[in-house]
Scaffold this motif. Structure first.
Motif, short mmCIF file in Angstrom:
data_model
loop_
_atom_site.label_atom_id
_atom_site.label_comp_id
_atom_site.label_asym_id
_atom_site.label_seq_id
_atom_site.Cartn_x
_atom_site.Cartn_y
_atom_site.Cartn_z
N ALA A 1 34.63 -1.92 26.66
CA ALA A 1 35.84 -2.55 26.11
C ALA A 1 36.35 -3.65 27.02
O ALA A 1 36.92 -4.65 26.55
N SER A 2 36.16 -3.50 28.33
CA SER A 2 36.63 -4.52 29.26
C SER A 2 35.91 -5.85 29.05
O SER A 2 36.50 -6.92 29.23
N LEU A 3 34.64 -5.80 28.64
CA LEU A 3 33.90 -7.03 28.37
C LEU A 3 34.45 -7.73 27.14
O LEU A 3 34.55 -8.97 27.11
N VAL A 4 34.82 -6.96 26.14
CA VAL A 4 35.44 -7.55 24.94
C VAL A 4 36.74 -8.26 25.32
O VAL A 4 37.02 -9.36 24.84
N ARG A 5 37.52 -7.65 26.21
CA ARG A 5 38.78 -8.28 26.65
C ARG A 5 38.50 -9.59 27.38
O ARG A 5 39.20 -10.60 27.18
N TRP A 6 37.47 -9.63 28.22
CA TRP A 6 37.13 -10.87 28.92
C TRP A 6 36.69 -11.95 27.93
O TRP A 6 37.00 -13.14 28.12
N ALA A 7 35.98 -11.55 26.90
CA ALA A 7 35.56 -12.52 25.89
C ALA A 7 36.77 -13.11 25.17
O ALA A 7 36.83 -14.31 24.89
N ARG A 8 37.76 -12.25 24.87
CA ARG A 8 38.98 -12.73 24.22
C ARG A 8 39.73 -13.71 25.13
O ARG A 8 40.22 -14.74 24.69
N ILE A 9 39.82 -13.35 26.42
CA ILE A 9 40.50 -14.24 27.38
C ILE A 9 39.75 -15.57 27.48
O ILE A 9 40.36 -16.65 27.51
N ALA B 1 30.36 -14.77 31.93
CA ALA B 1 28.91 -14.87 31.92
C ALA B 1 28.28 -13.80 32.82
O ALA B 1 27.27 -13.17 32.45
N LEU B 2 28.87 -13.58 33.99
CA LEU B 2 28.35 -12.56 34.90
C LEU B 2 28.45 -11.17 34.28
O LEU B 2 27.49 -10.38 34.33
N ARG B 3 29.59 -10.87 33.67
CA ARG B 3 29.77 -9.56 33.07
C ARG B 3 28.85 -9.36 31.87
O ARG B 3 28.36 -8.25 31.62
N LEU B 4 28.61 -10.42 31.10
CA LEU B 4 27.66 -10.33 30.00
C LEU B 4 26.26 -10.02 30.52
O LEU B 4 25.54 -9.18 29.97
N ALA B 5 25.88 -10.69 31.60
CA ALA B 5 24.54 -10.46 32.17
C ALA B 5 24.41 -9.03 32.69
O ALA B 5 23.38 -8.37 32.47
N LEU B 6 25.46 -8.53 33.36
CA LEU B 6 25.42 -7.17 33.89
C LEU B 6 25.38 -6.12 32.77
O LEU B 6 24.86 -5.01 32.96
N ALA B 7 25.92 -6.50 31.58
CA ALA B 7 25.90 -5.59 30.43
C ALA B 7 24.60 -5.70 29.64
O ALA B 7 24.47 -5.08 28.58
N GLY B 8 23.66 -6.48 30.15
CA GLY B 8 22.38 -6.62 29.47
C GLY B 8 22.33 -7.68 28.40
O GLY B 8 21.32 -7.82 27.70
N PRO C 1 33.18 -4.33 17.94
CA PRO C 1 32.46 -3.06 17.78
C PRO C 1 31.89 -2.89 16.39
O PRO C 1 32.53 -3.22 15.38
N ALA C 2 30.67 -2.40 16.30
CA ALA C 2 30.00 -2.24 15.00
C ALA C 2 30.81 -1.36 14.07
O ALA C 2 30.90 -1.61 12.87
N ARG C 3 31.43 -0.32 14.60
CA ARG C 3 32.20 0.58 13.74
C ARG C 3 33.36 -0.15 13.08
O ARG C 3 33.62 -0.02 11.89
N ALA C 4 34.07 -1.01 13.85
CA ALA C 4 35.19 -1.75 13.28
C ALA C 4 34.70 -2.70 12.19
O ALA C 4 35.33 -2.88 11.16
N TRP C 5 33.52 -3.33 12.42
CA TRP C 5 32.98 -4.26 11.43
C TRP C 5 32.62 -3.53 10.14
O TRP C 5 32.91 -3.99 9.04
N ASP C 6 31.99 -2.36 10.26
CA ASP C 6 31.62 -1.58 9.08
C ASP C 6 32.84 -1.14 8.30
O ASP C 6 32.87 -1.17 7.07
N LEU C 7 33.90 -0.73 9.02
CA LEU C 7 35.12 -0.32 8.34
C LEU C 7 35.74 -1.48 7.58
O LEU C 7 36.25 -1.32 6.48
#
Length: 337
Positions: free
Chosen positions: A164-172, A258-265, A320-326
């Motif tokens: 979830a922290s990566l999603v927050r960084w993407a929003r920022i 970018a660094l956090r995205l890379a560390l998350a694979g 998140p995939a679940r939110a998209w499906d909902l």
């Protein structure tokens, strides 16, 4: 048909945004001083006599045949885009039960395009007021972003599981890019790109003399203060320097993202963010060092659009995939209710 039109509209919007920057930066924004035609005619060729008279009266003025054609080609493409978006909205509404369609966004795009058309009109009739021209730029990039969301949903892109922290960084990251684009638009529409001609300092100082109050007073004429005086170099310097400081903030935030995205694979997204950022920062520096050549200035505007698109894609994919499906199931329920 729906999917093809969405991708065609997305590509055409990018062309319109970049062409709009070219029209503005080549001082062709008043090439036809009325709207939607050119001296009331469909093409500059039909208004040749009026254009010739304007050139004879003011040879160095904003009107000439080649400037009129630049302005009108931009209008023709924008009108074509508006028609395609109307068709997209109609198709999306008919298929609103389909989870790959975002009917609400498609219909909202129609309102955005109508308002964008009005901003285009006011840009000409109100003689390039900075607030209107900047708003027109924002409207174009809003259209681009919304079409990107439609395209991503239509393509049904994969959604990886990330913290979830990566999603927050993407929003920022998306937020700071939007703010920086607004600052960049304000810099361009106030012709403040060369208010500082040295780099990395400005007028040899890390904190130059600036007039913030007049620099960011929104409701005023081009090149004037709200009181009707000429806009000072200190005000233009403030506009330029705030854009540079904004670039530092964007660079820091996106490097962390970018660094956090890379560390998350997510190395593909990390590479895209880093590449778009590196190109845009390089273009910004080159514009100052090389005194704003037209090609580089237009490329810098295109780079801003690409960087924004990159952050839109990253944010959409990290939902998140679940939110998209909902959300898709809610569309189904609403459609059949």
């Amino acid at each position: 048909m729906y999917r093809r039109l969405v991708f065609i509209a997305l590509a055409l919007t990018l062309i319109v945004v970049v062409l709009g920057a070219y029209v503005r930066l080549s001082d062709a924004g008043l090439g036809c001083p009325d709207w939607p035609g050119c001296y009331g005619q469909l093409t500059p060729a039909h208004a040749a006599d009026e254009i010739a008279a304007a050139v004879a009266e003011s040879p160095e003025g904003p009107v000439s045949m080649h400037k009129a054609w630049k302005e009108m080609v931009h209008r023709y493409l924008a009108a074509s885009l508006g028609f395609i978006i109307l068709v997209i909205a109609g198709l999306a509404w008919r298929r609103r039960a389909d989870p790959s369609v975002r009917a609400t966004i498609a219909v909202s795009l129609v309102a955005v395009v109508i308002f964008q058309g009005l901003l285009g009109k006011w840009t000409v009739t109100l003689l390039l007021k900075p607030a209107i021209v900047t708003g027109h730029l924002i409207g174009g990039l809003t259209t681009l972003s919304l079409l990107a969301l439609l395209a991503l949903r239509a393509a049904q892109v994969s959604r990886p599981t990330v913290p979830a922290s990566l999603v927050r960084w993407a929003r920022i990251g998306l937020l700071v890019v939007i703010v920086q684009i607004i600052l960049g638009g304000w810099t361009s529409t106030n012709y403040a790109a060369l208010a500082c001609t040295d780099f990395p300092t400005c007028h040899g100082s890390w904190w130059p003399d600036m007039d913030m109050a007049n620099a960011f007073h929104v409701v005023r004429e081009l090149g004037m203060t709200a009181q009707g005086d000429m806009l000072s170099l200190q005000a233009l310097t403030a506009i330029h320097w705030m854009h540079r400081l904004g670039a530092l903030v964007v660079t820091g935030v996106l490097l962390v993202l970018a660094l956090r995205l890379a560390l998350a694979g997510q190395r593909g997204m990390a590479g895209a963010v880093f590449a778009a950022l590196a190109v845009q920062v390089s273009l910004g520096i080159a514009n100052v060092v090389m005194s704003l050549p037209l090609g580089l200035a237009v490329a810098h505007n295109a780079g801003a659009a690409v960087l924004l698109l990159t952050l839109v894609v990253v944010n959409e994919r990290l939902v998140p995939a679940r939110a998209w499906d909902l959300a898709g199931r809610r569309n189904d329920e609403n459609a059949y209710a």
